[in-house]
Design a protein around this motif. Structure first.
Motif, mmCIF file in Angstrom:
data_model
loop_
_atom_site.group_PDB
_atom_site.id
_atom_site.type_symbol
_atom_site.label_atom_id
_atom_site.label_comp_id
_atom_site.label_asym_id
_atom_site.label_seq_id
_atom_site.Cartn_x
_atom_site.Cartn_y
_atom_site.Cartn_z
ATOM 1 N N MET A 1 10.868 3.616 58.749
ATOM 2 C CA MET A 1 11.773 2.795 57.952
ATOM 3 C C MET A 1 11.414 2.839 56.464
ATOM 4 S SD MET A 1 14.224 1.474 59.669
ATOM 5 C CE MET A 1 14.723 0.150 58.582
ATOM 6 N N ILE A 2 10.087 2.868 56.184
ATOM 7 C CA ILE A 2 9.642 2.896 54.791
ATOM 8 C C ILE A 2 10.100 4.191 54.123
ATOM 9 C CG2 ILE A 2 7.639 2.968 53.268
ATOM 10 C CD1 ILE A 2 6.205 1.150 55.246
ATOM 11 N N VAL A 3 9.926 5.313 54.830
ATOM 12 C CA VAL A 3 10.317 6.612 54.286
ATOM 13 C C VAL A 3 11.827 6.656 54.069
ATOM 14 C CG1 VAL A 3 10.450 9.087 54.737
ATOM 15 C CG2 VAL A 3 8.358 7.829 55.300
ATOM 16 N N ARG A 4 12.576 6.164 55.046
ATOM 17 C CA ARG A 4 14.029 6.174 54.928
ATOM 18 C C ARG A 4 14.478 5.286 53.775
ATOM 19 N NH1 ARG A 4 18.547 3.537 57.152
ATOM 20 N NH2 ARG A 4 20.283 4.943 57.579
ATOM 21 N N GLY A 5 13.838 4.128 53.624
ATOM 22 C CA GLY A 5 14.188 3.235 52.532
ATOM 23 C C GLY A 5 13.905 3.860 51.178
ATOM 24 N N TRP A 6 12.787 4.583 51.086
ATOM 25 C CA TRP A 6 12.444 5.258 49.829
ATOM 26 C C TRP A 6 13.462 6.346 49.508
ATOM 27 C CZ3 TRP A 6 10.937 5.465 45.259
ATOM 28 C CH2 TRP A 6 10.533 6.637 44.631
ATOM 29 N N ARG A 7 13.888 7.077 50.534
ATOM 30 C CA ARG A 7 14.882 8.133 50.316
ATOM 31 C C ARG A 7 16.206 7.550 49.855
ATOM 32 N NH1 ARG A 7 14.826 11.954 55.518
ATOM 33 N NH2 ARG A 7 16.344 13.096 54.269
ATOM 34 N N ILE A 8 16.617 6.435 50.442
ATOM 35 C CA ILE A 8 17.860 5.783 50.022
ATOM 36 C C ILE A 8 17.754 5.311 48.582
ATOM 37 C CG2 ILE A 8 19.338 3.765 50.399
ATOM 38 C CD1 ILE A 8 18.755 4.055 53.398
ATOM 39 N N THR A 9 16.590 4.782 48.224
ATOM 40 C CA THR A 9 16.379 4.336 46.839
ATOM 41 C C THR A 9 16.483 5.513 45.874
ATOM 42 O OG1 THR A 9 14.927 2.538 47.561
ATOM 43 C CG2 THR A 9 14.761 3.228 45.261
ATOM 44 N N ARG A 10 15.865 6.631 46.218
ATOM 45 C CA ARG A 10 15.930 7.822 45.362
ATOM 46 C C ARG A 10 17.366 8.313 45.196
ATOM 47 N NH1 ARG A 10 12.292 12.765 46.466
ATOM 48 N NH2 ARG A 10 13.229 12.591 48.534
ATOM 49 N N ILE A 11 18.105 8.321 46.305
ATOM 50 C CA ILE A 11 19.500 8.774 46.259
ATOM 51 C C ILE A 11 20.321 7.854 45.359
ATOM 52 C CG2 ILE A 11 21.605 9.044 47.625
ATOM 53 C CD1 ILE A 11 19.700 9.862 49.975
ATOM 54 N N THR A 12 20.135 6.551 45.537
ATOM 55 C CA THR A 12 20.882 5.576 44.737
ATOM 56 C C THR A 12 20.606 5.767 43.246
ATOM 57 O OG1 THR A 12 20.813 3.979 46.556
ATOM 58 C CG2 THR A 12 21.313 3.131 44.357
ATOM 59 N N LEU A 13 19.334 5.896 42.895
ATOM 60 C CA LEU A 13 18.969 6.080 41.495
ATOM 61 C C LEU A 13 19.523 7.386 40.936
ATOM 62 C CD1 LEU A 13 15.254 4.838 41.566
ATOM 63 C CD2 LEU A 13 17.236 3.665 40.569
ATOM 64 N N HIS A 14 19.503 8.431 41.761
ATOM 65 C CA HIS A 14 20.007 9.727 41.301
ATOM 66 C C HIS A 14 21.520 9.690 41.116
ATOM 67 C CE1 HIS A 14 19.848 13.951 40.443
ATOM 68 N NE2 HIS A 14 20.700 14.230 41.414
ATOM 69 N N VAL A 15 22.213 8.998 42.017
ATOM 70 C CA VAL A 15 23.666 8.863 41.875
ATOM 71 C C VAL A 15 23.997 8.082 40.602
ATOM 72 C CG1 VAL A 15 25.728 7.814 42.872
ATOM 73 C CG2 VAL A 15 24.189 9.134 44.314
ATOM 74 N N LEU A 16 23.248 7.034 40.339
ATOM 75 C CA LEU A 16 23.461 6.252 39.112
ATOM 76 C C LEU A 16 23.195 7.105 37.873
ATOM 77 C CD1 LEU A 16 21.877 2.822 40.101
ATOM 78 C CD2 LEU A 16 24.307 3.381 39.862
ATOM 79 N N THR A 17 22.212 7.978 37.956
ATOM 80 C CA THR A 17 21.956 8.921 36.864
ATOM 81 C C THR A 17 23.162 9.831 36.667
ATOM 82 O OG1 THR A 17 19.573 8.929 37.291
ATOM 83 C CG2 THR A 17 20.461 10.795 36.054
ATOM 84 N N GLY A 18 23.732 10.288 37.786
ATOM 85 C CA GLY A 18 24.911 11.146 37.714
ATOM 86 C C GLY A 18 26.098 10.445 37.079
ATOM 87 N N VAL A 19 26.299 9.192 37.422
ATOM 88 C CA VAL A 19 27.399 8.420 36.840
ATOM 89 C C VAL A 19 27.203 8.285 35.330
ATOM 90 C CG1 VAL A 19 28.491 6.146 36.753
ATOM 91 C CG2 VAL A 19 27.909 7.175 38.969
#
Length: 244
Positions: free
Chosen positions: A1-19
């Protein structure tokens, strides 16, 4: 769960960077900087999803321009995978334009949208595509018109391939394959049927390290050929690569 949560956080931050890049930087940067940013963002997104990309065939390089790439279609990640190798403008179905966040990003990246419910819209899109090719933009179409599970390649619709003829350019077939370690198709990555985009992304997050392989085929000159002939040749190359 920790690894999955970290991956979701990275994706979210990267998408926000893209926006942020799409809203502030892309509108004012030159063509090469724009393409470089799109390529970088797509590479990083695939890294966030832990999706490994492998390639074979006649890989395009920075000198490749004004070319129509033609590919089979399995998942939403096809777009980002191709862009990670060579930035292109995609032709996509109109519905993608209204996707939350990702719809905004594909609009800002120069995607050309087609309304597949209107037969006459293809002629409009062909005109836009041929003009873009003449201006040395690289384009990519998915002539199956939909995604599959990767177990077969549907017949190619040839209408958009007309743009390559009008621009007097070449077509490069791209065979996309998501293999399991034993070489069989990874059906869990397919964004097909009733699967939602969120469900598909969640499926990626559950995989340890999915892989996508791109094979760039032999370029096909559009000059002197009909769009049906070109579609058949591209389909034959992709099918032969995927299924021998």
């Amino acid at each position: 769960m920790i690894v999955r949560g970290w991956r979701i956080t990275r994706i979210t931050l990267h998408v926000l960077t893209g926006v942020t890049l799409a809203a502030i930087v892309l509108p004012v940067c030159n063509r090469w900087m724009r393409l470089g940013l799109i390529q970088w963002w797509c590479k990083r997104l695939l890294h966030c999803f832990n999706l490994r990309v492998t390639t074979s065939g006649e890989l395009p390089d920075i000198r490749t321009h004004g070319v129509l790439f033609v590919a089979n279609h399995i998942s939403w990640s096809d777009i980002h995978t191709i862009n990670s190798i060579i930035p292109v403008r995609f032709v996509a179905k109109l519905e993608i334009r209204d996707w939350p966040v990702f719809g905004y990003l594909v609009r800002k990246s120069g995607t050309i949208f087609i309304n597949r419910t209107r037969n006459r819209d293809a002629a409009r899109v062909v005109n836009i595509c041929s003009h873009a090719l003449k201006l040395n933009d690289n384009l990519c179409v998915f002539p199956e018109g939909t995604t599959t599970e990767g177990l077969s390649v549907l017949p190619f619709k040839s209408s958009l391939i007309q743009a390559a003829i009008e621009a007097n350019t070449k077509i490069i077939p791209v065979a996309i394959h998501y293999p399991l370690p034993d070489g069989q198709p990874n059906l869990d990555v397919a964004y097909a049927g009733d699967t939602s985009i969120i469900e598909s992304m969640n499926a990626y997050l559950k995989m340890q390290q999915p892989t996508v392989h791109l094979h760039f085929g032999t370029p096909i000159a559009a000059s002197g050929q009909s769009r049906q002939q070109l579609a058949q040749q591209a389909h034959a190359q992709i099918t032969a690569t995927l299924f021998g």
